[in-house]
Scaffold this motif. Structure first.
Motif, PDB file in Angstrom:
ATOM      1  N   LEU A 400       0.825  -1.205   0.000  1.00 59.44           N
ATOM      2  CA  LEU A 400       0.000   0.000   0.000  1.00 59.44           C
ATOM      3  C   LEU A 400       0.861   1.258   0.000  1.00 59.44           C
ATOM      4  N   SER A 452      -3.867   1.891  -3.096  1.00 57.63           N
ATOM      5  CA  SER A 452      -3.332   0.564  -3.377  1.00 57.63           C
ATOM      6  C   SER A 452      -1.970   0.711  -4.030  1.00 57.63           C
ATOM      7  N   GLU A 458      -7.849   3.729  -1.768  1.00 63.05           N
ATOM      8  CA  GLU A 458      -8.239   2.591  -0.937  1.00 63.05           C
ATOM      9  C   GLU A 458      -8.815   3.026   0.401  1.00 63.05           C
TER      10      GLU A 458
END
Length: 738
Positions: A400, A452, A458
């Motif tokens: 991430l 992401s 995200e």
């Protein structure tokens, strides 16, 4: 209730059971308390919990494949055997089992048990698992807390919030006997290290707390090779951070519960524990007026003991151990000395003999030649996004991307440009700023929390912490790249944050711990940076407001220490949250408050900074020479582990205070700065990377280097250059980045 997939963890080398336990034949595979090995006893204890729908899982090192498979065969038991290509500690091993389990049944739970524990009453254990499973099905992570039979320094302890199945308020490491007695009086339980948790819950927790671990383990499972009755996990397993489940999850999660259990339990961790099992004697032996002794003799050897008591006598073909049973824990010291016969060769010269000035010159060269070039090439993608992690051999990981890391790296390269680095700081800054605006910025001018790996949004949360670092980065950009025209953007963001502040309080952070000091600390850092950059008067007002809040609310008047968490009225939080103290933050606040006091000629502010600095020094471990992670307000150690960043804050605070006094305290601060710089050098590697977490043993967790540390390192370099350069003008050239 969810289906149970029991998981037997076969890690550990059992060094305190030397010479019977060796790396090639660790204790879990040798009979210690009966005719079967602890591993086999564990299999029999948990296998039937899987029922018709679950599966027994065993995870261990590839070197122990034969022992695992042969001992399963002896019992007539089948299991899924996951083999680690290299040891990565318990978090990665448990992740592999959880991911495999979830693929079989998305709602299944795992029972994680150690392979080497002695629990004679198997049915009592299974009944405890059934009880714990009810809470685990609802999303709790339930561990078993053994009701202590007496004080012991051999085990960690768990503090429950109440009787029965209860929330965990604290995990504490192995105490001394006096502390253990106090823990027992307070109702603490022994930490058995066994857990029941839904596979999806554990996977989610690890994804949130340990960057890169789930991704690496998932790839390792996807590329696993079938090796007879086992699955050999793929090469990527070696990229998973080497970290225990306690540190990765249990000490951080808010899902932890503990179930008290009263059955007999031992981790068979040392020879005294084996002796207490009543089944530890092995081989031929003769006693003459000998009492309370343990004897283990290999085949073909007879042991005779005359007129002795309370001894363990362990005889192997190539080694003999004789120890007082009361000193069984100290066997590991012998093992350590044996390891010392082949010392590790370090790349760096011994930094303990290095002066502050010598270390400063080396620090500048390392920044100029290694760290800054590495993180704007390997550490930045072609579009300008900065990497979260680099492995110790310089490879990127698909993980991430957090807004805070992007902002920190922007600030680093803006500062590199300001300090005259001749490398490609401008390209790194320009592309990084463009990537941040395209990917992270929301319509309201704030940055979203997380993307992401591919760059897709995200987590749309807008944490104050992240906005503070964006403001900090933009201050640097405004100085080194004025054409970027970021001041209006920063002003709007600042004003929106200030508008949310209550008249007598601060900003409220997102998440469970909404009232905290940390976000304010970084807002203060950003405000001071904008002051230095020539920003408007509102930056000064923001800085003053936060300093007032720190001095009136955050800092404990009795101890001079800054607390971490608060209630909604900004009074100290209840329970353990309210007493948490981080030595690194004492130093970091001291550095900021000293800067603030210097710019305003504020003698009282400087006194507060000094007191914070002294509070931080209470968190320096004299044995390892590093600032530890956490204490309680009373000065007791909460976590003896030591991350990299507190060392940088120790260094910064020492140097700025040295620059602000000309009495005996300057020499004290310079001495502390030299110690802090030596501590920092233990973490840094020659190629511009670093280790992040030091264990109490002095060893480092084997994991990728986090990009987020570079911000701390850069700030430390800047303070080293400023203070050492003013004391030694002749070193100006050697301390420069150009």
């Amino acid at each position: 209730m969810s289906v149970i997939f029991p998981v037997i963890m076969c890690g550990g080398s059992g060094t305190r059971l030397w010479p019977a336990s060796r790396p090639s034949r660790p204790k879990q595979f040798i009979p210690l308390a009966g005719n079967r090995s602890p591993f086999q006893e564990t299999v029999e204890r948990v296998a039937d919990l899987a029922g018709a729908q679950g599966r027994l899982i065993v995870i261990g090192g590839v070197a122990h494949r034969q022992a695992i498979c042969e001992q399963l065969k002896e019992l007539g038991r089948n299991a899924v055997v996951l083999l680690e290509p290299q040891a990565r500690d318990s978090a990665a091993a448990m992740a592999a089992a959880a991911i495999w389990t979830k693929r079989q049944d998305p709602e299944a739970m795992n029972l994680f048990v150690a392979s080497d524990h002695h629990i004679p009453d198997g049915e009592a254990f299974r009944e405890a698992v059934r009880t714990a499973s009810e809470a685990a099905s609802a999303g709790r992570i339930v561990t078993f807390g053994v009701v202590p039979s007496g004080p012991s320094s051999a085990y960690g302890y768990i503090a429950p919030r109440s009787e029965g199945l209860a929330e965990v308020t604290a995990f504490v490491e192995k105490p001394d006997l006096a502390t253990a007695e106090r823990y027992i009086a307070d109702g603490y339980l022994w930490n058995s290290g066994n857990f029941v948790v839904r596979a999806d819950v554990l996977q989610d927790e690890l994804r949130q707390t340990t960057a890169g671990l789930i991704e690496a383990v998932t790839d390792a499972l996807d590329s696993a090779l079938t090796d007879g009755d086992a699955l050999l996990l793929g090469r990527r397993f070696g990229d998973a951070p080497r970290i225990s489940i306690d540190y990765a999850v249990m000490e951080k999660t808010r899902r932890a519960s503990v179930l008290p259990v009263a059955f007999d339990w031992s981790d068979l961790g040392a020879w005294d524990a084996v002796h207490r099992s009543g089944e530890g004697d092995v081989g031929l032996h003769v006693f003459e007026d000998a009492e309370n002794c343990l004897v283990r003799a290999c085949d073909g050897v007879l042991v005779a003991a005359v007129g002795v008591s309370d001894l363990a006598i362990v005889v192997e073909r190539d080694a003999v151990l004789v120890t007082d049973l009361a000193r069984s824990q100290d066997v590991r010291k012998v093992v350590k000395r044996l390891e010392g016969l082949s010392p590790r060769h370090l790349d760096f010269p011994q930094p303990q003999k290095e002066t502050l000035e010598q270390g400063a010159v080396r620090f500048a060269a390392w920044m100029r030649q290694s760290a800054l070039p590495t993180w704007c090439t390997l550490g930045q993608n072609a579009e300008g996004g900065f990497e979260e992690l680099l492995t110790q051999d310089g490879r990127r990981l698909q993980t991430l991307r957090r807004a805070v890391v992007q902002a920190r790296q922007l600030q680093v390269y803006a500062e590199a440009g300001r300090l005259g680095w001749s490398g490609p700081w401008r390209a790194a800054l320009t592309s990084g700023l463009d990537w941040t605006h395209k990917r992270l910025m929301k319509a309201d001018g704030r940055v979203r929390t997380r993307l992401s790996w591919s760059g897709a949004p995200e987590d749309e949360t807008t944490a104050v912490y992240d906005q503070a670092f964006l403001l900090f980065a933009l201050a640097g950009v405004s100085v080194t790249a004025p054409n970027a025209d970021v001041e209006d953007q920063a002003t709007r963001l600042r004003d929106s944050l200030m508008a949310s502040m209550a008249a007598d309080g601060g900003v409220v952070e997102v998440g469970a711990r909404s009232y905290q000091a940390n976000a304010h600390m970084h807002l203060l850092e950003a405000a001071l940076a904008w002051e230095d950059a020539g920003g408007d008067a509102s930056w000064t007002a923001l800085a003053d407001r936060i300093v007032h809040l720190a001095r009136s609310r955050f800092i404990d008047t009795q101890t001079g220490m800054v607390r971490e968490f608060f209630s909604s009225d900004w009074s100290p939080a209840k329970g353990s949250d309210g007493s948490l103290v981080e030595p690194g933050h004492q130093f970091e606040w001291a550095w900021l408050l000293a800067r603030h006091a210097k710019s305003r000629d504020d003698a009282e502010g400087l006194r507060v900074a000094w007191r914070l600095f002294e509070a931080g020094l209470k968190g320096v471990d004299p044995a390892r020479g590093v600032a530890i992670d956490a204490m309680d307000l009373n000065g007791s150690v909460r976590s003896a582990r030591a991350r990299l960043w507190p060392q940088t804050e120790w260094l910064k605070a020492s140097l700025i205070l040295a620059s602000m006094t000309d009495d005996w305290r300057r020499d004290l601060c310079l001495m502390q700065a030299a110690r802090a710089q030596r501590a920092l050098w233990r973490y840094l590697t020659p190629v511009g990377l670093w280790h992040d977490k030091m264990l109490e043993s002095g060893d480092f967790i084997d994991e990728p280097a986090p990009a987020s540390s570079l911000y701390h390192i850069m700030a430390a370099y800047g303070q080293v250059r400023a203070t050492v350069g003013s004391l030694r003008p002749d070193l100006a050239s050697a301390l420069a980045l150009s």
